[in-house]
Design a protein around this motif. Structure first.
Motif, PDB file in Angstrom:
ATOM      1  N   ASN A  27       9.698   7.100  21.383  1.00  0.00           N
ATOM      2  CA  ASN A  27       8.878   6.350  20.424  1.00  0.00           C
ATOM      3  C   ASN A  27       8.321   5.036  20.955  1.00  0.00           C
ATOM      4  N   PRO A  31      13.142   3.456  15.773  1.00  0.00           N
ATOM      5  CA  PRO A  31      12.908   3.541  14.325  1.00  0.00           C
ATOM      6  C   PRO A  31      14.177   3.175  13.558  1.00  0.00           C
ATOM      7  N   CYS A  80       9.756   7.914   5.709  1.00  0.00           N
ATOM      8  CA  CYS A  80       9.398   9.181   6.353  1.00  0.00           C
ATOM      9  C   CYS A  80       7.939   9.548   6.117  1.00  0.00           C
ATOM     10  N   GLY A  83       6.160   7.451   8.717  1.00  0.00           N
ATOM     11  CA  GLY A  83       6.389   7.946  10.074  1.00  0.00           C
ATOM     12  C   GLY A  83       5.651   9.240  10.356  1.00  0.00           C
ATOM     13  N   HIS A  84       5.681  10.154   9.403  1.00  0.00           N
ATOM     14  CA  HIS A  84       4.997  11.432   9.611  1.00  0.00           C
ATOM     15  C   HIS A  84       3.491  11.309   9.427  1.00  0.00           C
ATOM     16  N   CYS A 161      16.724  13.311   6.830  1.00  0.00           N
ATOM     17  CA  CYS A 161      16.030  12.038   7.084  1.00  0.00           C
ATOM     18  C   CYS A 161      15.767  11.266   5.801  1.00  0.00           C
ATOM     19  N   ASN A 165      17.480   7.725   4.795  1.00  0.00           N
ATOM     20  CA  ASN A 165      16.677   6.518   4.580  1.00  0.00           C
ATOM     21  C   ASN A 165      16.869   5.977   3.172  1.00  0.00           C
ATOM     22  N   LEU A 172      10.582  -0.502   6.667  1.00  0.00           N
ATOM     23  CA  LEU A 172       9.632   0.122   7.565  1.00  0.00           C
ATOM     24  C   LEU A 172       9.515  -0.717   8.840  1.00  0.00           C
ATOM     25  N   ASN A 173       9.583  -0.075   9.979  1.00  0.00           N
ATOM     26  CA  ASN A 173       9.371  -0.787  11.236  1.00  0.00           C
ATOM     27  C   ASN A 173       7.948  -1.328  11.275  1.00  0.00           C
ATOM     28  N   LEU A 176       5.076   0.970  12.074  1.00  0.00           N
ATOM     29  CA  LEU A 176       4.658   1.964  11.082  1.00  0.00           C
ATOM     30  C   LEU A 176       3.984   1.335   9.868  1.00  0.00           C
TER      31      LEU A 176
END
Length: 188
Positions: A27, A31, A80, A83-84, A161, A165, A172-173, A176
């Motif tokens: 990555n 994350p 998620c 991220g997705h 996931c 979470n 959130l990072n 992202l």
């Protein structure tokens, strides 16, 4: 702030460190999902192992991302979904309008991807006990029995996931942040 500790390579349990290294390399950052899963080395290993297995499925990357984003939206996992969304835009090259429809759980303009989203929602709603008609509709869109089970696989991965979470309440990072998602308010 996350409810569970977010580990680094230095603070993680020894058994989690190889998995953190792998995630960091893949990555370019760690994350927060992975950093929190490091609290349980077996959970982290499961996440990465099942993710690698899911990547070998007959479903295309775009189809797998539809499963992940659909499940994450249903499960209320903004982390998620974000991220997705990044993967769907950058790697699967999904158009933004189509991606927004996936995120909003709306009908998709691509009939094949819409069949994946509808079937994913049915799998989650029925805990796998979809009707014959739902399975037939999925197959009529060009999918087979293996693909139906791969949707279950994707939902299983998403559940690990999403629920992790949601438990951790991971922030959130920053990497992202551009893909942040909030559930669309439904009319009463």
């Amino acid at each position: 702030m996350s409810r569970l500790p977010l580990h680094t390579l230095e603070t993680a349990p020894e058994a989690s460190r190889p998995f953190l290294e792998k995630s960091l390399a893949a990555n370019g950052f760690l994350p927060n999902l992975v950093a929190s899963l490091a609290n349980a080395p077996t959970a982290l290993e499961t996440y990465l192992s099942v993710g690698a297995i899911n990547a070998r499925a007959s479903l295309t990357l775009a189809e797998r991302e539809v499963v992940q984003i659909t499940a994450a939206g249903i499960h209320g996992c903004g982390f998620c979904v974000a991220g997705h969304t990044a993967v769907a835009l950058k790697k699967a090259q999904l158009p933004e309008a189509l991606l927004n429809a996936i995120r909003d759980q709306d009908k998709l303009s691509d009939a094949r991807l819409d069949a994946v989203a509808v079937f994913t929602r049915a799998i989650i709603a029925t805990r796998g006990a979809v009707s014959d008609a739902k399975l037939a509709a999925f197959k009529a869109a060009g999918f087979d029995d293996a693909a139906a089970l791969e949707v279950v696989l994707g939902v299983s991965l998403a559940t690990l996931c999403n629920f992790s979470n949601n438990l951790s309440q991971n922030e959130l990072n920053p990497q992202l942040a551009a893909y942040r998602w909030e559930p669309k308010a439904k009319a009463a």
